[in-house]
Structure formats: structure tokens, C-alpha cells
Write a protein that holds these residues in place. Sequence first.
Motif, PDB file in Angstrom:
ATOM      1  N   LYS A 194      71.073   9.062  16.085  1.00  0.00           N
ATOM      2  CA  LYS A 194      72.747   8.466  15.783  1.00  0.00           C
ATOM      3  C   LYS A 194      71.573   7.036  14.441  1.00  0.00           C
ATOM      4  N   GLU A 195      70.788   7.009  14.493  1.00  0.00           N
ATOM      5  CA  GLU A 195      69.804   6.044  14.113  1.00  0.00           C
ATOM      6  C   GLU A 195      69.466   6.484  12.622  1.00  0.00           C
ATOM      7  N   ARG A 200      72.982   6.168  10.080  1.00  0.00           N
ATOM      8  CA  ARG A 200      73.602   4.945   9.685  1.00  0.00           C
ATOM      9  C   ARG A 200      73.259   4.963   8.441  1.00  0.00           C
ATOM     10  N   THR A 220      79.238   2.637   9.673  1.00  0.00           N
ATOM     11  CA  THR A 220      78.620   1.744  10.847  1.00  0.00           C
ATOM     12  C   THR A 220      79.974   1.437  10.731  1.00  0.00           C
TER      13      THR A 220
END
Length: 289
Positions: free
Chosen positions: A241-242, A245, A251
Motif C-alpha cells: 500500500k505504501e 502512494r 490517496t
Amino acid sequence: MRKNIAYVFVLLLTVACSSKGNREHVTATPEQDDPKIITAGGTITEIVHALGHGDAIVATDRTSTYPSQMQTLPSIGYRNQIQAEGILSLNPDWILVEEHYLNQDVVTQLQNSGKQVTVLPKPQSEEAAAALIKEIGGMLEEKERAEGLIEQLTQDLETLRGLKAENDTQPKVAFIMSRGPEMVFLAGKNTFASAMIALSGGQPVEVDFEGMKPLTPEALPALNPDYILMFESGFQASGGKEGLRAIQGITETNAWKKDQFVVMDGHYVSSFGPRLGQAAIELFEKTHP
């Protein structure tokens, strides 16, 4: 049973050879108890194995990830990388090919080689899945096993219908394919993703294109999906998930804010094979908690 299959194969091969006047005669005898099969397409591979003929497959492509032992076989490659010479060097008796998976010139080369080549459709509906199982079951003389697979598929889909009757909400779901921050694609209409999302009680995000299209920075905020569906391989390659980004606009979506990412095995969720019902149930449960 295997001798019967070999005999049917010989008849098919004889017809195929006689239909091409410029094709050399290929000899084969009913004593070939185990015709060597090469598959190009993960759905075909899974069905052949489920019908009890996985041991006849001598090589397959990179999408054939289920069952896992198929990946221990020699690989013919992936889509545009696959060449007729590589397949023919393995001297198969029978080549089963997913429609539109190989370049047409490669298919033509295979057909002109004297080998038996069968081109099969890629299903994207429950009806097409059952039809393909039935067709391959007929070719392999496994009518009863094919009927058993279809019966199980029917039962799974009936279970799914019951679940959807109990919870008829339709969350918006977007499928994105990520190969890194600079290579992100969004699924549109007439794709496995739109079909699977709808089958599983979701609402595919509304777009005005078909197939897969590069994701633009403004697309995700405008579509604002409740869930984002991804292949495990793409999710991991992006750094989880990061790592995602880095995709512009992601987001700002409800999916990001609520941590509603659905990550599933690529073949499992896209193949529309014998496990279609099971995959659809799993996707329903992940998007209807």
C-alpha cells in the motif's frame, strides 16, 4: 481410456493433415498411449489438469500458475514472447491455445507444422466457463469428469446468488494493474475485471473505454472507488500500500482512506475456469464485509 484418447487424437490428426495438400503426412498410431500436450493459457491448463490429464502436459506458458506443479514444467514463455520454434522444439502431439493469446503468425506456423492445434475461447462469463469445461472434456473423452466440474461450479454460483440476496449492496470497485508507479492500468468495459466485479455483487467503476487503459492522474479521484482490486503480483511489485502512494490521485479515494484494497491471485480471479464460483464468493466476501 488413454488409448481411446490417443485413437481420437490420431483421427483428428489424420483429418487435419489431409485437409492441407501442402502439408507432410504425420504418422501416429493408437499405441501412443499418452499424447504430449502443450498448453498456452492458464485456464486451459487448469481445466486439462482438473479433468485428470495434467500428466500429459509437457510444457506450458507463464500464466499457467495453477496447480503450482505446472510451473515446474518447461515454459514456452508469455504472450508476444512465445515463438512457434520453441513450442515445436518440444515435439508435442497436441497444442491447445487460448484464442488471441499468441500472435496470429505464430498460430499459423503451428497449424502449418503438421501438429494438431486447437484454438479455444477465453471465457469471461459463467456460461462460457461451463462451455469451455464441456468442450475440453469432450476432446479428452472425460464427459463425466467435465459434468462433475460443471456441477460444482453451478453449486458455487448458487451459493453466491444466496449471498447476494442477503446483501444486495453494490460497492464501486476499480481494478488496477500496476507494474510500477509509471506503468499503471485501469480496467474498463468488457474485461475479466468488469465481469468478475459484477458477478461478485460489485459495481465496476463507470468508464467510457473498453479493455485496459493507462491510468491518468485525475481518473481515480473522479471515479472514487470504494474498493481497489489488484493482483497479488502487482501489489507486491509496487511495494504494498505504501508503494501505491506514488500513484497520483489514489490517496484521495475512499478505497485508500478506508484501507479497502482487495488483493487476489491473478490467475484465480481472472481465469474463469473451474474455480470461478469460489473466486467470486471470495471477492464478494472481501467487498461485502
